[in-house]
Scaffold this active site. Structure first.
Site, mmCIF file in Angstrom:
data_model
loop_
_atom_site.group_PDB
_atom_site.id
_atom_site.type_symbol
_atom_site.label_atom_id
_atom_site.label_comp_id
_atom_site.label_asym_id
_atom_site.label_seq_id
_atom_site.Cartn_x
_atom_site.Cartn_y
_atom_site.Cartn_z
ATOM 1 N N LYS A 169 0.803 -1.228 0.000
ATOM 2 C CA LYS A 169 0.000 0.000 0.000
ATOM 3 C C LYS A 169 0.837 1.279 0.000
ATOM 4 C CE LYS A 169 -3.819 -2.368 0.232
ATOM 5 N NZ LYS A 169 -4.757 -2.441 -0.929
ATOM 6 N N LYS A 227 1.184 5.067 -5.082
ATOM 7 C CA LYS A 227 1.681 3.718 -5.339
ATOM 8 C C LYS A 227 2.409 3.645 -6.676
ATOM 9 C CE LYS A 227 -2.395 2.056 -2.940
ATOM 10 N NZ LYS A 227 -3.750 1.507 -3.141
ATOM 11 N N GLU A 270 -6.013 -1.932 -10.662
ATOM 12 C CA GLU A 270 -7.053 -1.785 -11.682
ATOM 13 C C GLU A 270 -7.727 -0.420 -11.596
ATOM 14 O OE1 GLU A 270 -8.769 -6.144 -12.741
ATOM 15 O OE2 GLU A 270 -9.459 -5.322 -10.829
#
Length: 216
Positions: free
Chosen positions: A14, A73, A164
């Site tokens: 994360k 990220k 995604e």
């Protein structure tokens, strides 16, 4: 390390340590493993865009404006890979795959070569005309490659995040993918986790074996 241990150890990162870069030799090894990912009838309907510079990662991050939680990220990771699928299966690609197989010694006879070409085209046409899900079928092959990369990253001691949550239309335009016959499907951030990564300290959770396996 055995693959079960790797599967249990890896997790979705994360937060990344932006100061750490993956050694080039490790990147090269992982990309070679990715290149050898399995695909249905060896169709290889994919392309991978690799970003390791701040500029390259910033271009990819443009696609996360509506998914702001994913932006760090991408920007803080050492490397980011865009997994793209073909938007069609042209004869030129099928011929290129066949010629590469021949160059790699896959066929002992011309009959074997012709048989492979016919079989592959048969599957392509099955999805193109009968099941009418060619794009979905090609994207499924891309996810096989993603699985290969995730396990490979774990084997190299890397942290990874499949993503995604991004705008494929924005990313396709930024990278000119559609003009080249591809569309982005999923992203993979790679690097080393930050000490602030809360997910690193949480127990991994999966349904118990009796819930997910049926033995005949």
């Amino acid at each position: 390390m055995d693959t079960v241990t790797l599967a249990k150890r890896r997790y979705t990162t994360k937060a990344y340590d932006a100061s750490r870069k993956i050694p080039q030799a490790t990147v090269d090894a992982l990309l070679e493993q990715l290149r050898h990912s399995p695909s249905s009838v060896n169709s290889q309907p994919w392309h991978f865009v690799v970003a390791d510079s701040a500029e390259g990662k910033a271009r990819i991050a443009k696609s996360t404006e509506a998914f702001a939680y994913n932006t760090p990220k991408i920007l803080d990771a050492s490397h980011v890979i865009v997994f793209a699928a073909r938007t069609e299966m042209p004869e030129s690609h099928l011929q290129a795959v066949l010629e590469q197989e021949a160059a790699d010694g896959r066929f002992r006879t011309e009959q074997a070569r012709a048989g492979q070409a016919q079989t592959r085209l048969g599957y392509v046409d099955l999805h193109r005309f009968d099941q009418k899900d060619l794009q979905h079928w090609m994207e499924k092959q891309v996810y096989l490659a993603l699985g290969t990369a995730l396990l490979g990253a774990a084997a190299h001691g890397l942290d990874a995040t499949p993503i995604e949550g991004f705008d494929s239309k924005v990313l396709d335009a930024e990278l000119g993918l559609r003009e080249r016959g591809f569309t982005s499907v999923v992203l993979l951030s790679l690097g080393y986790r930050s000490e602030e990564d809360f997910n690193a300290g949480l127990n991994k959770s999966r349904l118990p074996a009796p819930a997910v396996f049926t033995f005949l």
